[in-house]
Write a protein that holds these residues in place. Structure first.
Motif, mmCIF file in Angstrom:
data_model
loop_
_atom_site.group_PDB
_atom_site.id
_atom_site.type_symbol
_atom_site.label_atom_id
_atom_site.label_comp_id
_atom_site.label_asym_id
_atom_site.label_seq_id
_atom_site.Cartn_x
_atom_site.Cartn_y
_atom_site.Cartn_z
ATOM 1 N N SER A 16 0.819 -1.210 0.000
ATOM 2 C CA SER A 16 0.000 0.000 0.000
ATOM 3 C C SER A 16 0.856 1.266 0.000
ATOM 4 N N LYS A 20 0.892 3.581 -3.246
ATOM 5 C CA LYS A 20 0.398 4.950 -3.032
ATOM 6 C C LYS A 20 1.408 5.965 -3.573
ATOM 7 N N TYR A 30 -4.795 5.519 -6.499
ATOM 8 C CA TYR A 30 -4.426 4.312 -5.757
ATOM 9 C C TYR A 30 -5.692 3.755 -5.097
ATOM 10 N N ASP A 32 -7.219 0.955 -2.659
ATOM 11 C CA ASP A 32 -6.929 -0.044 -1.626
ATOM 12 C C ASP A 32 -8.191 -0.884 -1.430
ATOM 13 N N ASP A 126 -4.771 -2.282 -5.423
ATOM 14 C CA ASP A 126 -4.033 -3.118 -4.475
ATOM 15 C C ASP A 126 -4.982 -4.124 -3.821
#
Ligand code: DC
Length: 229
Positions: A16, A20, A30, A32, A126
């Motif tokens: 992460s 990022k 990005y 998550d 991610d």
């Protein structure tokens, strides 16, 4: 056509923070996806449900509207309109998220939201199953990992810096337990996609890891531009 980068790997590999930073350098969003599973676990816990019991968790999905918002480039996760981004970062919710993410109905529930974001934006997404399930046609798939001991060492440093008193052995046990849960479930287990590039950062520092990921993505962008000419 948006550019989609899938970045999968185990918990604590630094995915992460690296993703990022890479997204910021490249002007990508990005995403998550773990935060979505965490928000489901958070809701289940807040309702007193057992995160390991699908009969208790699945009926709650009808009450949940998760949303990801990108504010100044940073992702915030909202649950029924409430920003829960900070509340979902506890060890209890980590274990709960690992449990609810093994439930097919939970994965199905979160699938469209993830796909929609990728269809509309240049993303580094991610997760655990992004390259294998969510974005099988991603422009680049990175499997980002580090050894369990190194991941536990980093996590242990982070926790002790925050003043928490916890042994390295118990952090390592938690890392191993989550790896086991995430990679042995029947549905969308954590595994490297056949066409993913392995990026092991056990021996790399943060800057080197970001540089490596950014350069892999830049190559992908220029390849795609050439193909489109
Ligand atoms: O990345 P994270 O630690 O915030 O993820 C929390 C949990 O959610 C993790 O145990 C695995 C699960 N997860 C998943 O199954 N699929 C994803 N795409 C992202 C996370």
């Amino acid at each position: 056509m948006p550019i989609n980068i899938a970045m999968d790997g185990p918990a604590g590999a630094g995915k992460s923070t690296v993703a990022k930073a890479a997204a910021k350098t490249l002007g990508f969003i990005y995403v998550d996806t773990g935060a979505l599973y965490r928000s489901v676990a958070y809701y289940a816990v807040s309702k007193g449900a057992d995160c390991k019991n699908a009969d208790e968790v699945v009926p709650l999905l009808a009450e949940i509207t998760p949303e990801l918002k990108f504010i100044d480039g940073a992702q915030r996760v909202f649950l029924n309109g409430e920003d829960v981004s900070d509340k979902i970062r506890t060890p209890e919710i980590s274990m709960g998220a690992s449990a609810v993410s093994a439930m097919p109905k939970v994965r199905e529930f979160l699938f469209d939201l993830q796909r929609k974001i990728a269809a509309e934006n240049n993303v580094i997404m991610d997760g655990r199953d992004i390259g294998t399930v969510v974005l099988p046609n991603a422009d680049l798939k990175i499997f980002f990992t580090a050894s369990p001991e190194e991941r536990a060492r980093r996590r242990h440093n982070e926790l002790t810096e925050k003043g928490e008193c916890i042994t390295f052995a118990s952090v390592l046990a938690e890392v191993n337990e989550r790896d086991h849960n995430d990679s042995h479930r029947d549905i969308a287990p954590l595994k490297q996609a056949d066409d993913a590039i392995l990026c092991d950062n056990t021996e790399l520092n943060f800057d080197q890891s970001v540089e490596k990921v950014v350069s892999m993505i830049r190559e992908t962008i220029s390849r795609k531009e050439q193909q489109m000419r």
